[in-house]
Design an enzyme around this catalytic site. Sequence first.
Site, PDB file in Angstrom:
ATOM      1  N   LEU A  88      -8.871 -11.943 -80.318  1.00  0.00           N
ATOM      2  CA  LEU A  88      -8.887 -13.398 -80.261  1.00  0.00           C
ATOM      3  C   LEU A  88      -7.937 -13.930 -79.202  1.00  0.00           C
ATOM      4  O   LEU A  88      -8.126 -15.023 -78.682  1.00  0.00           O
ATOM      5  CB  LEU A  88      -8.499 -13.983 -81.621  1.00  0.00           C
ATOM      6  CG  LEU A  88      -9.478 -13.724 -82.765  1.00  0.00           C
ATOM      7  CD1 LEU A  88      -8.876 -14.155 -84.085  1.00  0.00           C
ATOM      8  CD2 LEU A  88     -10.782 -14.452 -82.505  1.00  0.00           C
TER       9      LEU A  88
ATOM     10  N   GLY B 109      -0.434 -13.091 -77.616  1.00  0.00           N
ATOM     11  CA  GLY B 109       0.690 -14.007 -77.662  1.00  0.00           C
ATOM     12  C   GLY B 109       2.012 -13.304 -77.488  1.00  0.00           C
ATOM     13  O   GLY B 109       2.074 -12.110 -77.182  1.00  0.00           O
ATOM     14  N   GLY B 110       3.080 -14.071 -77.676  1.00  0.00           N
ATOM     15  CA  GLY B 110       4.412 -13.525 -77.504  1.00  0.00           C
ATOM     16  C   GLY B 110       4.732 -12.424 -78.490  1.00  0.00           C
ATOM     17  O   GLY B 110       5.478 -11.494 -78.191  1.00  0.00           O
ATOM     18  N   PHE B 111       4.142 -12.489 -79.694  1.00  0.00           N
ATOM     19  CA  PHE B 111       4.388 -11.460 -80.698  1.00  0.00           C
ATOM     20  C   PHE B 111       3.530 -10.230 -80.447  1.00  0.00           C
ATOM     21  O   PHE B 111       3.960  -9.098 -80.667  1.00  0.00           O
ATOM     22  CB  PHE B 111       4.087 -12.035 -82.086  1.00  0.00           C
ATOM     23  CG  PHE B 111       4.348 -11.090 -83.220  1.00  0.00           C
ATOM     24  CD1 PHE B 111       3.341 -10.292 -83.726  1.00  0.00           C
ATOM     25  CD2 PHE B 111       5.598 -11.004 -83.794  1.00  0.00           C
ATOM     26  CE1 PHE B 111       3.570  -9.422 -84.771  1.00  0.00           C
ATOM     27  CE2 PHE B 111       5.847 -10.145 -84.846  1.00  0.00           C
ATOM     28  CZ  PHE B 111       4.831  -9.348 -85.342  1.00  0.00           C
ATOM     29  N   GLY B 112       2.326 -10.460 -79.967  1.00  0.00           N
ATOM     30  CA  GLY B 112       1.411  -9.355 -79.726  1.00  0.00           C
ATOM     31  C   GLY B 112      -0.026  -9.844 -79.721  1.00  0.00           C
ATOM     32  O   GLY B 112      -0.298 -11.030 -79.527  1.00  0.00           O
ATOM     33  N   LYS B 113      -0.953  -8.948 -79.952  1.00  0.00           N
ATOM     34  CA  LYS B 113      -2.375  -9.286 -79.931  1.00  0.00           C
ATOM     35  C   LYS B 113      -2.839  -9.770 -81.306  1.00  0.00           C
ATOM     36  O   LYS B 113      -2.331  -9.337 -82.334  1.00  0.00           O
ATOM     37  CB  LYS B 113      -3.198  -8.074 -79.507  1.00  0.00           C
ATOM     38  CG  LYS B 113      -2.960  -7.642 -78.062  1.00  0.00           C
ATOM     39  CD  LYS B 113      -3.870  -6.485 -77.671  1.00  0.00           C
ATOM     40  CE  LYS B 113      -3.688  -6.113 -76.206  1.00  0.00           C
ATOM     41  NZ  LYS B 113      -4.567  -4.995 -75.791  1.00  0.00           N
TER      42      LYS B 113
ATOM     43  N   LYS C 183      -2.540 -10.287 -86.802  1.00  0.00           N
ATOM     44  CA  LYS C 183      -1.602 -10.374 -85.686  1.00  0.00           C
ATOM     45  C   LYS C 183      -0.776  -9.091 -85.655  1.00  0.00           C
ATOM     46  O   LYS C 183      -0.013  -8.811 -86.571  1.00  0.00           O
ATOM     47  CB  LYS C 183      -0.710 -11.600 -85.839  1.00  0.00           C
ATOM     48  CG  LYS C 183       0.181 -11.864 -84.652  1.00  0.00           C
ATOM     49  CD  LYS C 183       0.669 -13.310 -84.596  1.00  0.00           C
ATOM     50  CE  LYS C 183       1.437 -13.748 -85.822  1.00  0.00           C
ATOM     51  NZ  LYS C 183       2.046 -15.081 -85.655  1.00  0.00           N
TER      52      LYS C 183
ATOM     53  N   ASP D 181       9.208 -26.269 -85.434  1.00  0.00           N
ATOM     54  CA  ASP D 181       8.330 -26.037 -84.288  1.00  0.00           C
ATOM     55  C   ASP D 181       6.984 -26.730 -84.489  1.00  0.00           C
ATOM     56  O   ASP D 181       5.918 -26.138 -84.295  1.00  0.00           O
ATOM     57  CB  ASP D 181       8.129 -24.539 -84.062  1.00  0.00           C
ATOM     58  CG  ASP D 181       7.722 -24.224 -82.628  1.00  0.00           C
ATOM     59  OD1 ASP D 181       7.991 -25.051 -81.738  1.00  0.00           O
ATOM     60  OD2 ASP D 181       7.139 -23.148 -82.402  1.00  0.00           O
TER      61      ASP D 181
END
Length: 886
Positions: free
Chosen positions: A540, A543-547, A562, A658
């Site tokens: 999908l 991102g900063g954390f991962g896929k 995630k 956030d």
Amino acid sequence: MIFSTNHISMRIHSYRWPVSAFSLLLLAFVISAVDYEPTEKIFLSCGGPPDSADSDGRKWTSDIGSKFVLSSTNSLTASAAIQKPSVPQVPYMSARIFHSDFTYSFPVASGRMFLRLYFYPASYNGLDASHGVFSVTSGPYTLLKNFNASQTTEALNYDYMIKEFSLNVPFEWLNITFTPSQNASNSYAFVNGIEIVSHPDIYITDGTETVVGQSTGFNIDNSTALENVYRLNVGGNDISPSHDTGLQRSWHDDSNYIFSAARGVTEVPDPNVTVSYPSGSPSYIAPLDVYTTLRSMGPNASVNQNYNLTWTFNIDSGFSYLVRLHFCEVSDHVNKVNQRVFSIFMNNRTAEKEADVIGWAGSNGVPVHRDYVVFVPTGPPQQYLWLDLHPYTLSKSQRYDAILNGLEIFKINGTNGNLAGPNPAPLPQPLVDTGQSSGSNQSKNHKAIIGGAVGGGLATLLVAGLIVCVVSYSQMRKKDPSTGDGWLPLSLYGNSPSSGSAKTTTTGSYSSSRPSNLCRHFSFAEIKDATNDFDEALLLGVGGFGKVYRGEIDSGAKVAIKRGNPLSEQGMHEFQTEIEMLSKLRHRHLVSLIGYCEENCEMVLVYDYMAYGTLREHLYKTQNPPLPWKQRLEICIGAARGLHYLHTGAKHTIIHRDVKTTNILLDENWVAKVSDFGLSKTGPSLDHTHVSTVVKGSFGYLDPEYFRRQQLTDKSDVYSYGVVLFEILCARPALNPTLPKEQVSLAEWALHCHKKEMLDKIIDPYLKGKIAPECFKKVAETAVKCVSDVGSDRPPMGDVLWNLEFALQLQESAEESGGGFGIEDVKSFEFTKDSDLSPMGFDYSNSCSVGQGSSTSIEGRSLASQDSDGSTPSAVFSQIMNPEGR
């Protein structure tokens, strides 16, 4: 600035001479640049074997029977009861214990010495580690006072730690006295290792150094004691003591101190540039490895003008600090004066208006350093020292950019010889449950008190396999510096803005609450099966954390999975916080965490699948058709309900920190759900109005009052939500650096237009003629109130929710009555007096890296990855759309 050698006690100081004079002096000082050879080098393993070697190959001797021990009648030696996986054997697995005053006496040559004390707070001979409370003195200096190594390491998430001091020894004896606390009968003192290394007078100043923000000078001489609290190799990897210049210093990667996603870029020398010390300059100021790597803002001048490159450092209040910055131009294209000029800010004050490294050094490839003194006034026990770099545009230099190669921060002793700060406060445990409050503030606060009393009991350890895998991975990375930044356990982030003290070679194991009874624990095999072994066809986004993958569990239930990337800069802390928060919250307008996986060194989070992605991807920069006004309003009402529940419906107030359009997700029925709790924070207790904490959030959405005062309240979420309201009205990013300066910040521009009675001119053209004037008036009034500069002027989320529901009724009533809407003709909304706000006065051109700035910055998305990046968002989490995260 000082140049000295190991043979001559001569010192030449920088008096801010003209560039040419300084360069001539630098080249004329003809003393060979060689590493320093200490005249004194003592490595004492307290209670250890006669001879041992540490992981860096240094030889340690035992203090048992040593000439350095004045008496053995009031001390004992013991081994640590346990060895945590991250703790080295030498010198931490043995200790000397003191139940009364005890003095080590070292015969050394007179001169300055590095004194390093090693502590591993474990149980020794059955003693409770928490009772190890003591003071350490040396001559007229108090180095530690009522120091509790157990509390300190726990609060900072360390397993062990080193305290480093620089002391002048005038009489050829260095005495170190340990004194157990007198406040409790069962207190004791201990130490695992003592290191003493002589060093030249490289930190002495001549009195001409200016205190940042003041006109007075400051003098550091041989009567001054220093404590090193930070030493960073900016843009490079860790440098071990054996790779220092003979001074046995540890230099650490700076990446965990960078405050925001605006991390700049790291650079190494161009092939045509050779980095070398100038003829005659001592090489022991800093190792060459420090000067051969740097961090710059990046190649995009327009982006660089709109943010700061910022670092934050947790320090003790009430002290002055010596800040030494190391510079070296390594680009073949920067070799003349006025090619790269930048400003240096410290704690919102200008330290250097026009920094030009070539002007200081005379050439590229030549190291240079600058010293500054920063006074941190009394206040809360710990505060943050902010360092910001920003292009100095008035110079019209060739590059609008800034660089930094290395950094050292030293605490300077007070007038009474004190260097000791307080023990850092234990980290609060976020405590929430799924129960609804009665709506009474008194009831909510009463629950908060009860919850706080039992908070510590909710924490459990992560499984041993995770600890071993992460520690093994970190050790592997240390052996291979080419791997770059890594995903380290939280205790390795002791040098992060959340830490409260120095980090030298501190490492440790990661511990976490794991609410396995509140959300499902998946095996890694189940995760692989759900994603067809992480089939890229199901991807999908990244991102900063991962896929993030689309997956199916339990015979067809759609989920978003995630998967953490071990090289992610985010990771551990957000993984932990997300589980702790979301596993205990259930609400129609909060995204649901189904479960997690933490085996095989993997960190995976499993969520409900949100079919329509984020709110932002339906507002702008999207191929999706624009949302009708009424649907936008219903989505905002749903998000407001979720935030209202966080603020009032759980046992403790939860502050999201956030709130933004990429963290509002939409399910298959267009129901809005607030997501991403990685930055969330438990709110203040009954007798407090705010939580003092490091500033975190996202560019464009961040509460300016929180930014200025570092005091977090639920009104910070209200401010961010106000920006969201303006986004749905105007269909543009919260920050857009491509626009004229006054329009970069949506919140500021909307307030300006409101004061000029032209807010209707900047709304989404698609909405023209489709919003009932009274509805527009109510929504605009609500948004303006939400972004009030002062938190007390903002409404609570409950009032915001009520206003939006009323606005929806106004819209529906107008639609039922038929007829077109002409809000473009509405000039004045006759706001009430308390909503008629003045502009925030938050200048993004010269303030901190929230938008631009002075000397503070916000942990938000880099403007380089801001909404103007043209990326196409996918349909799940905010990190997917913005790979830099926060």
